[in-house]
Design an enzyme around this catalytic site. Structure first.
Site, PDB file in Angstrom:
ATOM      1  N   LYS A  93      27.681  20.875  20.689  1.00 44.15           N
ATOM      2  CA  LYS A  93      28.345  21.598  21.773  1.00 44.15           C
ATOM      3  C   LYS A  93      30.086  21.496  21.504  1.00 44.15           C
ATOM      4  O   LYS A  93      30.479  20.194  20.992  1.00 44.15           O
ATOM      5  CB  LYS A  93      28.012  21.585  23.097  1.00 44.15           C
ATOM      6  CG  LYS A  93      28.671  22.295  24.242  1.00 44.15           C
ATOM      7  CD  LYS A  93      28.255  21.962  25.371  1.00 44.15           C
ATOM      8  CE  LYS A  93      28.759  22.904  26.481  1.00 44.15           C
ATOM      9  NZ  LYS A  93      28.435  22.552  27.882  1.00 44.15           N
ATOM     10  N   SER A 138      26.796  26.017  30.699  1.00 42.02           N
ATOM     11  CA  SER A 138      27.698  26.328  29.550  1.00 42.02           C
ATOM     12  C   SER A 138      27.275  26.151  28.315  1.00 42.02           C
ATOM     13  O   SER A 138      28.127  26.104  27.356  1.00 42.02           O
ATOM     14  CB  SER A 138      29.043  25.734  29.961  1.00 42.02           C
ATOM     15  OG  SER A 138      28.826  24.238  30.185  1.00 42.02           O
ATOM     16  N   SER A 197      24.447  22.686  33.102  1.00 44.63           N
ATOM     17  CA  SER A 197      24.873  23.114  32.022  1.00 44.63           C
ATOM     18  C   SER A 197      24.107  23.015  30.815  1.00 44.63           C
ATOM     19  O   SER A 197      24.131  23.610  29.623  1.00 44.63           O
ATOM     20  CB  SER A 197      26.304  22.980  31.696  1.00 44.63           C
ATOM     21  OG  SER A 197      27.026  23.649  32.551  1.00 44.63           O
TER      22      SER A 197
END
Lengths: 479, 87, 457
Positions: free
Chosen positions: C89, C164, C188
């Site tokens: 990420k 996210s 997330s």
């Protein structure tokens, strides 16, 4: 006319002399090339985390013990949020609600009287970087070598009542810092700084509004700043005005304080507990040991020297300010062979002068408690004269050695035998009729001449003090 | 409730235009309203307990000054450069 | 690349296989790490326009794959992850590889160091494929607040991949990565994993080092693992977890070395408050069916109550935005990141850089956080939220006396359509199932247990 009393509090920041910074392992050193002692952590690069230096914690504890503070075995760190280019994370990790050390005190000598100045707290926090305003470059340059260096902040109660007291406090505190060896206190390197809080009020009435003075870069600047603020605030009140709560910058060059922030623009630091760090839990054993190993602090020494041993304040300060001089002095006194004043005079006089001139420490001179004491007692007992003792002292300082040996080698033993001196006196009176008459006719300094002649006749061996006494008696009583 | 948007924006060093100020005010009021329903508990936060303290040894960064400053928008004489700070 | 069978039937692509199968194939030289990487990269590039999983591809990935092949060939001691392509990420620092947090503020930021989790992966021989798309600074639930556009769900492109960590979840689900790291602050990792039908594991706070994870909310952030099966996810987590000296909040968390799959005697708590909050019949049905299945295999269902669950979301947004407002204050254009052009004074530079560098959601949260910490409001909001957190922890402690794990839905909806406009309050409130575990520091895993009957396939 009401008595206006100034009320002063101080916040002293001292850089700790740990090897590494507070939250990372970068070197803690002054004067390196810009940004060469930095790492992702102290630069506040995204994703980095702090790790607290254990030595910094125990340095703070040591200072707490020196100032008789309560030690908080569990304390917390908090973020103090504000924007400035010298602060990479835009927050400083400090301590708000629960500092490492709580209340304590420092006793200072003011006009030979002991005044107890309260300490509110001592906490640890990180230093910010340095901003350089270069004439060549249009803006400001940021050097983060100093960023993250450990600081202790020592906050006093508003117990000081004059700039003179503030000065004594700062000098005494600096001495204590040096004794604990937690900071090298080099003002010119910025390792000790202070902010000053000043207010004035009518004695007996409630305290006035205080103003904070920042950018005070030396102890004497602190004095000047305090004096100026007292005057400024007193004038406002005298004219019926109200002192506003303000933060001011001290401009030492021009001798004025300049408004930085008014009450309305006061910073909101939005303190909250630092989530990246846990509680600081001190080790009981280590805290106890540090306390037990604490040597006597200079403030206590000074008070002892003045109150118990009758030294004057300035002598007491010169000796107590230096751990070495105090060590030498205390050892001499404990040997019990001579008076403390003799020792004090010589330490404060010739020994200090030599140390200042050569930059040497006491260990590097030849002085030891034994030989210094021997010298003092030899002089006190009249074995050698004042000038003789100076000669011996000079040699002891440079070469060291045994006092008796030096006295004998240099033939400095003076003769104090009454009979011998009496005969000497008699002879010089007989040979110097004119001077004798001068003396008898009121010219008292003729005595000095006669003493000089007698000393010459004895080859410098006569005890001058005793000789003078005997001569004087003879002149007065004999015809 | 009245929230001083301009003041908050100043503290956070953000420029909020007048239009944005209204929508942010709505947002804040909505969220604060939701949060205001939080009951009051006696406890403080969960305590973290003690943490491990770092030994006071020097370990210099293996990165060079250039690497550490490689993302700086402006550099001069080995320093990070910014507009002049207020004297 | 397909593994062809003799009769010409099409088999699964390498990029869709499990870690165990791939590890086996690599060891037995049925395929090379380079071939595997190529297959994954091809898939990733093929679906990039459609799904928008990636922000940056790692141009050093081939070297890493070749190194893995070298180690395998040399018969060196290797881990299960050697040669396995992993996506990271884009809020996790990777040395020399751009790390943007999907923000203009860090659009050109190239970290000079790697996060500990990444270093551990690389030591194990995993191959970093690239950096995945996300919500800006991890703030959001649909991976649509970032500057690189929204991430779409491989299951149905009209739907969001969640957020996210949407890019990571979509990559794994779509075969554009075998495994992926995400970050979880309030859900997330779990929520996008749920939306995309993969497994998302959010470990205990402190179990994985946060060093190098670009902070959103320091007391809540974790680095989580995403995989196509629980086993794959387990392997990934095991490689990155453990005490790290650089993060004093990390600790050595005990974890079973083996997955037993044994359900006998496991007490599964069913939280009354959470079940009541689940209003989507499809979801509660799917959950109940899953629980019944576990019961059949020997687990025991236990009713529990966690009264403070309803407060968790409120306290979460207070604490997370407060910490975020402080963590994001360092982005001022001085040492790294975006600096606005032609600014005048220092204050002007700060304001313009931050105003232009941050997106709307980030600015809102910073304002919210600044407000709750500000003078006069700190006690009413922040302090209260902290004591609420303690209460939630107590409630969980009590609940865990009665059960070993707690089962709940991950999100009130199976998915969110792209460009949907719901109010912030409603969006935040939807975190109700994931936030309690975040607040209590507990580990949680999102495991697929059904598919929506809506237009999803």
């Amino acid at each position: 006319m009401a008595v206006i009393e100034p009320v002063i509090g101080l916040e002293v920041h001292a850089e700790l002399n740990t090897r590494s910074k507070l939250f990372c392992s970068c070197k803690n050193v002054f004067g390196a090339e810009p940004n060469t002692n930095v790492c992702p952590v102290c630069l506040g690069l995204p994703g980095t985390l702090p790790r607290l230096n254990r030595q910094a914690c125990y340095h703070a504890v040591k200072m707490g013990h020196a100032l008789s503070c309560e030690i908080n075995m569990v304390s917390r760190q908090d973020r103090k949020n504000y924007f400035y280019p010298d602060l990479p994370k835009a927050y400083q990790i400090s301590q708000a609600d629960i500092p490492i050390c709580g209340r304590g005190y420092l006793d200072i000598l003011v006009d030979n009287e002991v005044r107890r100045i309260g300490i509110n707290r001592i906490h640890i926090e990180e230093d910010a970087g340095k901003l350089l305003h270069d004439d060549g470059y249009e803006g400001t340059l940021c050097d983060y070598n100093r960023c993250g260096v450990p600081l202790i902040e020592i906050v006093t109660e508003p117990d000081l009542r004059s700039s003179a007291e503030a000065r004594v406090f700062l000098e005494t505190l600096r001495a204590v810092l040096r004794y604990t060896a937690v900071s090298d206190c080099k003002m010119q390197e910025g390792s000790i700084r202070c902010d000053v809080n000043v207010s004035v009020h009518e004695k007996g009435k409630p305290l006035g509004t205080r103003c904070e003075l920042k950018n005070v870069n030396s102890f004497s600047a602190a004095l000047r700043g305090i004096e100026y603020e007292i005057k400024r605030q007193t004038e406002i009140i005298a004219q019926g005005g109200i002192v506003e709560r303000e933060t001011l910058r001290w401009d030492d060059k021009n001798g004025v304080s300049i408004l930085m922030r008014s009450k309305e623009n006061a910073q909101d630091y939005r303190f909250f507990p630092e989530p990246d760090l846990g509680d600081i839990v001190l080790d009981e054993e280590e805290v106890r040991t540090l306390k037990a190993e604490m040597p006597e602090m200079p403030d206590k020494k000074m008070i002892r020297y003045v109150k118990e041993q009758g030294l004057n304040s300035s002598e007491a300060f010169i000796i107590a300010d230096s751990p070495e001089k105090a060590g030498l002095y205390d050892e001499c006194v404990s040997l019990g062979k001579c008076g403390c004043h003799s020792v004090a005079n010589r330490i404060v006089g010739e020994i200090t002068k030599y140390m200042n001139d050569t930059g040497k420490t006491i260990i590097e001179t030849g002085i030891t408690p034994e030989n210094l004491c021997s010298l003092c007692s030899a002089h006190e007992n009249g074995v050698i004269s004042s000038s003789g003792s100076k000669t011996v002292l000079d040699e002891l300082i440079i070469k060291g050695g045994n006092t008796e040996e030096i006295i004998n080698r240099l033939g400095l033993v003076q003769n104090s035998d009454t009979g011998f001196l009496s005969e000497l006196a008699g002879n010089v009176i007989a040979l110097n009729e004119k001077s004798v008459n001068d003396y008898r006719n009121g010219k008292t300094n003729a005595l000095g001449y006669l003493v000089g002649q007698a000393m010459k006749a004895s080859g410098g061996k006569a005890d001058p003090a005793k000789l003078k006494e005997i001569l004087e008696n003879k002149l007065k009583t004999e015809e | 409730m009245e929230i001083d948007i301009k003041h908050i924006a100043e503290l956070a060093f953000l420029d909020i235009s007048d239009d944005e100020a209204d929508s942010i005010a709505d947002y804040l009021c909505g969220i604060i309203g939701m949060m205001s329903e939080l009951p009051e508990y006696d406890e403080g936060d969960i305590t973290s307990g003690g943490m491990e303290l770092r030994e006071d040894t020097v370990i210099s960064s293996e990165l060079t000054r250039e690497e550490l400053m490689s993302n700086a928008p402006q550099v001069s004489e080995g320093c990070f450069a910014v507009p002049r700070t207020v004297q | 690349m397909f593994c062809g069978a003799k009769d010409g039937a099409v088999m699964m692509s390498l990029c869709d296989m499990s870690v165990s199968v791939l590890a086996d194939m690599l060891r037995n030289k049925h395929c090379s790490a380079r071939e595997l990487l190529t297959d994954v990269m091809d898939r990733a590039k093929a679906v990039q326009t459609e799904l928008n999983c990636y922000i940056t591809f790692n141009d050093k990935a081939v070297q890493a794959a070749d190194e893995a092949d070298r180690r395998i060939a040399a018969g060196e001691d290797i881990s299960l992850l050697t040669g396995i392509p992993v996506a990271i990420k884009d809020n996790i620092s990777t040395r020399g590889l751009r790390t943007t947090c999907a923000s203009k503020m860090l659009e050109s930021y190239i970290p000079p160091y790697s996060a500990t989790a990444v270093e551990r992966l690389e030591s194990a021989g995993a191959v970093v494929i690239g950096k995945t798309n996300m919500d800006e600074f991890a703030m959001g639930s649909a991976s649509d607040t970032g500057i690189f556009g929204a991430v779409r769900n491989p299951v149905d492109n009209n739907y969001s991949a969640g957020g996210s960590s949407g890019g990571s979840a979509a990559a794994v689900a779509g075969g554009a990565a075998v495994l992926a790291l995400g970050s979880d602050t309030g859900g997330s990792v779990r929520q996008p994993a749920s939306f995309c039908g993969v497994v998302g594991f959010c470990p205990s706070y402190g179990a994985v080092s946060r060093y190098g994870l670009i902070a959103f909310a320091s007391s809540l952030d974790r680095i989580g693992s995403i995989g196509r099966s629980v086993r794959d996810t387990f392997y990934l987590h095991n490689t990155i977890n453990g005490y790290d000296i650089k993060d004093v909040t990390s600790f050595e968390k005990k974890i079973s070395p083996e997955l037993t799959g044994e359900l006998k005697g496991l007490r599964i708590g069913v939280c009354a408050e959470m079940m009541k909050a689940c209003t989507d019949a499809e979801i509660s049905d799917a959950l109940e069916a899953a629980m019944k299945e576990m019961e059949k295999q020997g687990a025991e269902l236990v009713d529990i109550s966690i009264p403070s669950v309803k407060d968790a979301v409120k306290a979460y947004y207070i604490i997370s935005s407060a910490e975020a407002s402080s963590n994001l204050a360092r982005y001022d254009g001085v040492r790294c990141g975006f600096r606005a052009k032609d600014t005048g004074s220092l204050a002007d530079m700060y304001k313009r850089s931050r105003t232009e560098g941050f997106g709307a959601e980030v600015k809102r949260r910073i304002m919210l956080g600044t407000f709750v910490l500000s003078e006069g409001y700190f006690e009413a909001y922040y302090k209260r939220a902290l004591s609420c957190r303690r209460r939630i922890s107590y409630d969980f402690d009590r609940a865990f006396e009665l059960c070993d794990i707690i089962a709940a839905p991950v999100y009130p909806r199976a998915g969110t359509a792209l460009n949907n406009s719901i109010s912030a309050t409603d969006m935040y409130a939807a975190d109700i199932f994931t936030v309690p575990a975040s607040m209590a520091g507990l580990p949680a895993v999102s495991v697929p247990c059904g598919r929506s009957s809506q237009d999803f396939r």
